[in-house]
Design an enzyme around this catalytic site. Structure first.
Site, short mmCIF file in Angstrom:
data_model
loop_
_atom_site.label_atom_id
_atom_site.label_comp_id
_atom_site.label_asym_id
_atom_site.label_seq_id
_atom_site.Cartn_x
_atom_site.Cartn_y
_atom_site.Cartn_z
N LYS A 13 0.88 -1.32 0.07
CA LYS A 13 -0.10 0.01 -0.09
C LYS A 13 0.81 1.45 0.31
O LYS A 13 0.63 2.09 -0.93
CB LYS A 13 -0.70 0.06 1.07
CG LYS A 13 -1.77 -1.17 1.34
CD LYS A 13 -2.83 -0.91 2.55
CE LYS A 13 -2.07 -1.22 3.93
NZ LYS A 13 -1.42 -2.41 4.18
N ARG A 88 -10.03 0.82 8.23
CA ARG A 88 -9.38 -0.54 8.45
C ARG A 88 -10.63 -1.56 9.63
O ARG A 88 -10.26 -2.49 9.95
CB ARG A 88 -8.37 -0.48 9.70
CG ARG A 88 -6.86 -0.65 8.93
CD ARG A 88 -5.90 -0.46 9.98
NE ARG A 88 -4.72 -1.15 10.09
CZ ARG A 88 -3.65 -0.72 9.43
NH1 ARG A 88 -3.56 0.40 8.55
NH2 ARG A 88 -2.74 -1.53 9.14
N ARG A 127 12.21 -4.89 5.30
CA ARG A 127 11.82 -3.68 5.02
C ARG A 127 12.74 -2.51 5.70
O ARG A 127 12.98 -2.66 6.77
CB ARG A 127 10.32 -3.38 5.14
CG ARG A 127 9.88 -1.80 4.94
CD ARG A 127 8.32 -1.47 5.01
NE ARG A 127 7.81 -2.21 6.24
CZ ARG A 127 6.48 -2.20 6.39
NH1 ARG A 127 5.61 -1.77 5.48
NH2 ARG A 127 5.95 -2.74 7.61
N ARG A 161 11.17 -0.24 11.15
CA ARG A 161 9.86 -0.02 12.39
C ARG A 161 10.00 -1.13 13.48
O ARG A 161 10.39 -2.19 13.12
CB ARG A 161 8.64 -0.15 11.30
CG ARG A 161 7.99 1.00 10.56
CD ARG A 161 6.92 0.77 9.46
NE ARG A 161 6.00 0.20 10.11
CZ ARG A 161 4.82 -0.27 9.52
NH1 ARG A 161 4.83 0.35 8.26
NH2 ARG A 161 3.84 -0.74 9.94
N ARG A 172 -0.73 -8.35 13.30
CA ARG A 172 -1.48 -7.41 12.34
C ARG A 172 -2.05 -8.20 11.41
O ARG A 172 -3.07 -7.66 10.92
CB ARG A 172 0.02 -6.50 11.79
CG ARG A 172 0.63 -5.55 12.85
CD ARG A 172 2.11 -5.26 12.35
NE ARG A 172 2.18 -4.60 11.10
CZ ARG A 172 3.47 -4.52 10.44
NH1 ARG A 172 4.52 -4.73 10.69
NH2 ARG A 172 3.40 -3.88 9.13
P1 AP5 Z 1 5.02 -1.56 1.76
O1 AP5 Z 1 4.75 -0.76 0.63
O2 AP5 Z 1 5.68 -0.96 2.98
O3 AP5 Z 1 3.60 -2.43 2.42
P2 AP5 Z 1 2.30 -1.75 3.08
O4 AP5 Z 1 1.23 -2.39 2.36
O5 AP5 Z 1 2.25 -0.46 3.15
O6 AP5 Z 1 2.56 -2.46 4.68
P3 AP5 Z 1 2.62 -1.98 6.14
O7 AP5 Z 1 3.34 -2.84 6.87
O8 AP5 Z 1 2.80 -0.44 6.24
O9 AP5 Z 1 1.12 -2.15 6.20
P4 AP5 Z 1 0.32 -1.95 7.70
O10 AP5 Z 1 -1.11 -1.92 7.28
O11 AP5 Z 1 0.66 -3.00 8.74
O12 AP5 Z 1 1.03 -0.75 8.42
P5 AP5 Z 1 0.45 0.41 8.83
O13 AP5 Z 1 1.60 1.54 8.55
O14 AP5 Z 1 -0.63 1.00 7.77
O15 AP5 Z 1 5.57 -2.92 1.37
C1 AP5 Z 1 6.27 -3.57 2.27
C2 AP5 Z 1 7.74 -4.13 1.79
O16 AP5 Z 1 7.61 -5.14 0.50
C3 AP5 Z 1 8.60 -2.98 1.40
O17 AP5 Z 1 9.79 -3.35 1.67
C4 AP5 Z 1 8.44 -2.85 -0.03
O18 AP5 Z 1 9.77 -2.23 -0.63
C5 AP5 Z 1 8.30 -4.44 -0.53
N1 AP5 Z 1 7.16 -4.64 -1.60
C6 AP5 Z 1 6.16 -3.56 -1.91
N2 AP5 Z 1 5.56 -4.19 -2.95
C7 AP5 Z 1 6.37 -5.32 -3.67
C8 AP5 Z 1 6.12 -5.89 -4.71
N3 AP5 Z 1 5.06 -5.74 -5.41
N4 AP5 Z 1 7.18 -6.79 -4.83
C9 AP5 Z 1 8.13 -7.30 -4.02
N5 AP5 Z 1 8.24 -6.22 -2.79
C10 AP5 Z 1 7.48 -5.31 -2.68
O19 AP5 Z 1 0.02 0.57 10.24
C11 AP5 Z 1 0.72 0.16 11.33
C12 AP5 Z 1 0.25 0.43 12.62
O20 AP5 Z 1 -0.52 1.52 12.88
C13 AP5 Z 1 -1.05 -0.71 12.61
O21 AP5 Z 1 -0.52 -1.95 13.17
C14 AP5 Z 1 -1.84 -0.20 13.85
O22 AP5 Z 1 -1.50 -0.21 14.98
C15 AP5 Z 1 -1.89 1.51 13.53
N6 AP5 Z 1 -2.86 2.08 12.42
C16 AP5 Z 1 -2.50 2.37 11.28
N7 AP5 Z 1 -3.69 2.85 10.60
C17 AP5 Z 1 -4.84 2.52 11.31
C18 AP5 Z 1 -6.12 2.60 11.38
N8 AP5 Z 1 -6.93 3.04 10.06
N9 AP5 Z 1 -6.92 2.22 12.20
C19 AP5 Z 1 -6.18 1.77 13.50
N10 AP5 Z 1 -5.14 1.36 13.78
C20 AP5 Z 1 -4.20 1.95 12.71
MG MG Z 2 2.46 1.28 4.85
#
Ligand code: AP5
Ligand code: MG
Ligand code: ZN
Length: 217
Positions: A13, A88, A127, A161, A172
């Site tokens: 994402k 979410r 990552r 992270r 997660r």
């Molecule tokens: P990346 O693009 O970083 O993936 P992502 O989908 O953004 O994954 P996240 O880990 O950020 O998602 P998340 O939902 O767990 O975390 P968030 O920060 O939202 O890609 C991952 C890796 O793969 C990278 O190294 C990239 O280079 C590689 N990659 C990407 N695409 C690829 C491909 N096609 N092929 C190969 N490699 C690839 O949330 C974190 C925390 O915040 C949550 O756990 C929660 O506690 C809180 N939080 C955030 N939003 C909310 C909400 N709306 N409600 C409640 N709590 C929330």
């Molecule tokens: Mg992300």
């Protein structure tokens, strides 16, 4: 245009949102990035969110919907939003409808990144990102062009992270399955959901998303 990128942790994402941001002038609204900034700054929201995020659980709906509303208010009316990691839960999906309607915006697409969960642990634990500009990288799949130097800003400090360890990733993913995946049918009923193969190369995924945004998908 306002779009949601939906998918489990590590689906890509953030990677795709930042590519769309630079290629299409849209703005990435990542609640994860906003919460991490709040934790770093030690704000009241950050103090509440820190332990929850480190455990891989979800921060309260009221907090995240509040910060999304504030961020949209700062956005020019002509700027499209890419929601990354929000909504979410069903309650957040409901709030987003209200937040958009109040600001005269509507949702155009919900793009689901379809991925193989087993591959995600590898993606997440490899990552890292630029400590200066936040650009995303990966040990195996997405190294900077020059080792140790950020492609975007030339920075040489990188960070990982605290929630990117295997145990937290499993929590997660369980949160995603239990609380986030069930909101897809809400958007499916409105004909908004399109699926993209998130296991393809990063650039191929971007092309597929752009085809949808351009009405070619
Ligand atoms: P990346 O693009 O970083 O993936 P992502 O989908 O953004 O994954 P996240 O880990 O950020 O998602 P998340 O939902 O767990 O975390 P968030 O920060 O939202 O890609 C991952 C890796 O793969 C990278 O190294 C990239 O280079 C590689 N990659 C990407 N695409 C690829 C491909 N096609 N092929 C190969 N490699 C690839 O949330 C974190 C925390 O915040 C949550 O756990 C929660 O506690 C809180 N939080 C955030 N939003 C909310 C909400 N709306 N409600 C409640 N709590 C929330
Ligand atoms: Mg992300
Ligand atoms: Zn950088």
């Amino acid at each position: 245009m306002n779009i949601i990128l939906l998918g489990p942790p590590g689906a890509g994402k953030g990677t795709q949102a930042s590519r769309l941001e630079s290629e299409r002038g849209m703005v990435q609204l990542s609640t994860g990035d906003m919460l991490r900034a709040a934790v770093k700054a030690g704000t009241p929201v950050g103090l509440q969110a820190k332990a929850v995020m480190e455990a891989g659980e979800l921060v309260s709906d009221a907090i995240v919907s509040g910060i999304i509303g504030e961020r949209l208010d700062e956005l020019g009316a002509d700027k499209g939003a890419i929601f990354d990691g929000y909504p979410r839960t069903a309650a957040q999906a409901q709030s987003l409808d209200e937040i958009l309607a109040e600001r005269g915006r509507k949702l155009d697409h919900v793009i689901e990144l379809v991925v193989d969960e087993d591959a995600l642990v590898t993606r997440i634990t490899g990552r890292f990102s630029c400590g200066n500009c936040g650009a995303n990288y990966h040990d195996s799949f997405n190294q900077p062009k020059v080792e140790g130097v950020c492609d975007v800003c030339g920075g040489t400090e990188f960070k990982r992270r605290p929630d990117d360890n295997e145990a937290t990733v499993r929590t997660r993913m369980a949160e995603y399955r239990a609380k986030t995946a069930p909101i897809l049918p809400i958007y499916e009923a409105r004909g908004l959901v399109q699926r993209v193969d998130g296991m393809a190369d990063i650039a191929v995924v971007t092309d597929a998303i752009e085809a949808i945004l351009d009405g070619r998908g």
